[in-house]
Design a protein around this motif. Structure first.
Motif, PDB file in Angstrom:
ATOM      1  N   MET A   1       0.844  -1.178   0.000  1.00  0.00           N
ATOM      2  CA  MET A   1       0.000   0.000   0.000  1.00  0.00           C
ATOM      3  C   MET A   1       0.894   1.247   0.000  1.00  0.00           C
ATOM      4  O   MET A   1       1.899   1.293   0.666  1.00  0.00           O
ATOM      5  N   THR A   2       0.500   2.242  -0.771  1.00  0.00           N
ATOM      6  CA  THR A   2       1.288   3.463  -0.849  1.00  0.00           C
ATOM      7  C   THR A   2       0.598   4.591  -0.099  1.00  0.00           C
ATOM      8  O   THR A   2      -0.603   4.558   0.129  1.00  0.00           O
ATOM      9  N   ASP A   3       1.368   5.583   0.258  1.00  0.00           N
ATOM     10  CA  ASP A   3       0.856   6.768   0.927  1.00  0.00           C
ATOM     11  C   ASP A   3       0.994   7.926  -0.056  1.00  0.00           C
ATOM     12  O   ASP A   3       2.089   8.419  -0.285  1.00  0.00           O
ATOM     13  N   HIS A   4      -0.133   8.321  -0.675  1.00  0.00           N
ATOM     14  CA  HIS A   4      -0.066   9.355  -1.714  1.00  0.00           C
ATOM     15  C   HIS A   4       0.422  10.683  -1.154  1.00  0.00           C
ATOM     16  O   HIS A   4       1.089  11.437  -1.856  1.00  0.00           O
ATOM     17  N   HIS A   5       0.118  10.959   0.097  1.00  0.00           N
ATOM     18  CA  HIS A   5       0.605  12.195   0.713  1.00  0.00           C
ATOM     19  C   HIS A   5       2.137  12.203   0.709  1.00  0.00           C
ATOM     20  O   HIS A   5       2.750  13.225   0.432  1.00  0.00           O
ATOM     21  N   LEU A   6       2.743  11.058   1.010  1.00  0.00           N
ATOM     22  CA  LEU A   6       4.209  10.957   0.972  1.00  0.00           C
ATOM     23  C   LEU A   6       4.719  11.160  -0.443  1.00  0.00           C
ATOM     24  O   LEU A   6       5.758  11.781  -0.651  1.00  0.00           O
ATOM     25  N   PHE A   7       4.022  10.613  -1.437  1.00  0.00           N
ATOM     26  CA  PHE A   7       4.431  10.812  -2.834  1.00  0.00           C
ATOM     27  C   PHE A   7       4.469  12.301  -3.157  1.00  0.00           C
ATOM     28  O   PHE A   7       5.436  12.793  -3.732  1.00  0.00           O
ATOM     29  N   GLN A   8       3.427  13.010  -2.770  1.00  0.00           N
ATOM     30  CA  GLN A   8       3.373  14.454  -3.038  1.00  0.00           C
ATOM     31  C   GLN A   8       4.541  15.167  -2.368  1.00  0.00           C
ATOM     32  O   GLN A   8       5.207  16.001  -2.993  1.00  0.00           O
ATOM     33  N   GLU A   9       4.815  14.852  -1.108  1.00  0.00           N
ATOM     34  CA  GLU A   9       5.913  15.483  -0.374  1.00  0.00           C
ATOM     35  C   GLU A   9       7.261  15.153  -0.997  1.00  0.00           C
ATOM     36  O   GLU A   9       8.114  16.024  -1.160  1.00  0.00           O
ATOM     37  N   ARG A  10       7.448  13.884  -1.320  1.00  0.00           N
ATOM     38  CA  ARG A  10       8.740  13.457  -1.845  1.00  0.00           C
ATOM     39  C   ARG A  10       8.987  13.983  -3.245  1.00  0.00           C
ATOM     40  O   ARG A  10      10.113  14.338  -3.594  1.00  0.00           O
ATOM     41  N   LEU A  11       7.963  14.070  -4.053  1.00  0.00           N
ATOM     42  CA  LEU A  11       8.110  14.661  -5.386  1.00  0.00           C
ATOM     43  C   LEU A  11       8.442  16.145  -5.261  1.00  0.00           C
ATOM     44  O   LEU A  11       9.341  16.645  -5.931  1.00  0.00           O
ATOM     45  N   THR A  12       7.746  16.834  -4.377  1.00  0.00           N
ATOM     46  CA  THR A  12       8.017  18.260  -4.154  1.00  0.00           C
ATOM     47  C   THR A  12       9.448  18.457  -3.687  1.00  0.00           C
ATOM     48  O   THR A  12      10.153  19.352  -4.177  1.00  0.00           O
ATOM     49  N   GLN A  13       9.917  17.624  -2.777  1.00  0.00           N
ATOM     50  CA  GLN A  13      11.287  17.733  -2.274  1.00  0.00           C
ATOM     51  C   GLN A  13      12.296  17.438  -3.387  1.00  0.00           C
ATOM     52  O   GLN A  13      13.304  18.133  -3.525  1.00  0.00           O
ATOM     53  N   ALA A  14      12.027  16.426  -4.194  1.00  0.00           N
ATOM     54  CA  ALA A  14      12.942  16.080  -5.290  1.00  0.00           C
ATOM     55  C   ALA A  14      13.049  17.229  -6.288  1.00  0.00           C
ATOM     56  O   ALA A  14      14.145  17.541  -6.768  1.00  0.00           O
ATOM     57  N   ILE A  15      11.928  17.856  -6.584  1.00  0.00           N
ATOM     58  CA  ILE A  15      11.936  19.006  -7.503  1.00  0.00           C
ATOM     59  C   ILE A  15      12.760  20.135  -6.901  1.00  0.00           C
ATOM     60  O   ILE A  15      13.607  20.724  -7.568  1.00  0.00           O
ATOM     61  N   LYS A  16      12.533  20.425  -5.635  1.00  0.00           N
ATOM     62  CA  LYS A  16      13.268  21.499  -4.962  1.00  0.00           C
ATOM     63  C   LYS A  16      14.772  21.221  -4.958  1.00  0.00           C
ATOM     64  O   LYS A  16      15.574  22.093  -5.277  1.00  0.00           O
TER      65      LYS A  16
ATOM     66  N   GLU B   1      -2.217  10.558  -9.477  1.00  0.00           N
ATOM     67  CA  GLU B   1      -1.165   9.552  -9.370  1.00  0.00           C
ATOM     68  C   GLU B   1      -0.566   9.308 -10.746  1.00  0.00           C
ATOM     69  O   GLU B   1      -1.291   9.220 -11.735  1.00  0.00           O
ATOM     70  N   PRO B   2       0.762   9.168 -10.806  1.00  0.00           N
ATOM     71  CA  PRO B   2       1.395   8.915 -12.103  1.00  0.00           C
ATOM     72  C   PRO B   2       1.163   7.473 -12.551  1.00  0.00           C
ATOM     73  O   PRO B   2       0.948   6.583 -11.733  1.00  0.00           O
ATOM     74  N   SER B   3       1.226   7.263 -13.852  1.00  0.00           N
ATOM     75  CA  SER B   3       1.191   5.894 -14.366  1.00  0.00           C
ATOM     76  C   SER B   3       2.492   5.208 -13.958  1.00  0.00           C
ATOM     77  O   SER B   3       3.438   5.864 -13.513  1.00  0.00           O
ATOM     78  N   ALA B   4       2.544   3.910 -14.122  1.00  0.00           N
ATOM     79  CA  ALA B   4       3.762   3.168 -13.795  1.00  0.00           C
ATOM     80  C   ALA B   4       4.936   3.659 -14.643  1.00  0.00           C
ATOM     81  O   ALA B   4       6.056   3.802 -14.142  1.00  0.00           O
ATOM     82  N   THR B   5       4.671   3.966 -15.898  1.00  0.00           N
ATOM     83  CA  THR B   5       5.719   4.472 -16.785  1.00  0.00           C
ATOM     84  C   THR B   5       6.236   5.807 -16.292  1.00  0.00           C
ATOM     85  O   THR B   5       7.448   6.028 -16.204  1.00  0.00           O
ATOM     86  N   ARG B   6       5.329   6.691 -15.946  1.00  0.00           N
ATOM     87  CA  ARG B   6       5.742   8.015 -15.449  1.00  0.00           C
ATOM     88  C   ARG B   6       6.482   7.894 -14.117  1.00  0.00           C
ATOM     89  O   ARG B   6       7.448   8.599 -13.868  1.00  0.00           O
ATOM     90  N   LEU B   7       6.023   6.997 -13.263  1.00  0.00           N
ATOM     91  CA  LEU B   7       6.697   6.786 -11.981  1.00  0.00           C
ATOM     92  C   LEU B   7       8.143   6.354 -12.222  1.00  0.00           C
ATOM     93  O   LEU B   7       9.063   6.853 -11.576  1.00  0.00           O
ATOM     94  N   MET B   8       8.353   5.449 -13.158  1.00  0.00           N
ATOM     95  CA  MET B   8       9.708   4.993 -13.473  1.00  0.00           C
ATOM     96  C   MET B   8      10.539   6.130 -14.069  1.00  0.00           C
ATOM     97  O   MET B   8      11.721   6.278 -13.748  1.00  0.00           O
ATOM     98  N   GLU B   9       9.944   6.941 -14.911  1.00  0.00           N
ATOM     99  CA  GLU B   9      10.666   8.084 -15.497  1.00  0.00           C
ATOM    100  C   GLU B   9      11.073   9.074 -14.411  1.00  0.00           C
ATOM    101  O   GLU B   9      12.216   9.556 -14.403  1.00  0.00           O
ATOM    102  N   LEU B  10      10.159   9.377 -13.514  1.00  0.00           N
ATOM    103  CA  LEU B  10      10.474  10.291 -12.408  1.00  0.00           C
ATOM    104  C   LEU B  10      11.549   9.702 -11.512  1.00  0.00           C
ATOM    105  O   LEU B  10      12.462  10.409 -11.068  1.00  0.00           O
TER     106      LEU B  10
END
Length: 110
Positions: free
Chosen positions: A1-16, A44-53
């Motif tokens: 199970m994933t935590d979408h809130h964590l995805f949002q935070e971690r993506l934001t941090q990675a961008i920063k 939520e990103p597709s599996a392909t987009r998740l791998m690209e990110l």
């Protein structure tokens, strides 16, 4: 199970930590405008987009999705940015000591 809130935070941090604008990253990845904004807002990103990110930011997909709790980044700057002030000072001391050892080794080998 994933935590979408964590995805949002971690993506934001990675961008920063990348030091790039969201639009610049979208252009480099060939994404439509606002794609990353949409992911940071709940899509939520597709599996392909998740791998690209994952490849772009050099982070495991499981970490981005919140499955892996912690990750030491491959990028030294990104690692350093995750440290608190006390840890940064300690890292500086360790680095200075390492540099002095390397200078001494180089001087001895001449």
């Amino acid at each position: 199970m994933t935590d979408h809130h964590l995805f949002q935070e971690r993506l934001t941090q990675a961008i920063k930590l990348s030091g790039k604008s969201t639009n610049q990253i979208e252009r480099e990845l060939g994404y439509p405008r606002n794609a990353l904004h949409n992911y940071r807002s709940g899509s939520e990103p597709s599996a392909t987009r998740l791998m690209e990110l994952s490849q772009y930011f050099q982070l495991p997909p499981g970490y981005l999705m919140g499955v892996i709790p912690n990750h030491a980044p491959n990028n030294p700057r990104a690692y350093f940015e995750q440290l608190n002030e006390e840890q940064k000072v300690e890292m500086l001391k360790i680095t200075q000591k390492w540099i002095m050892i390397k200078i001494e080794e180089a001087t001895e080998n001449k």
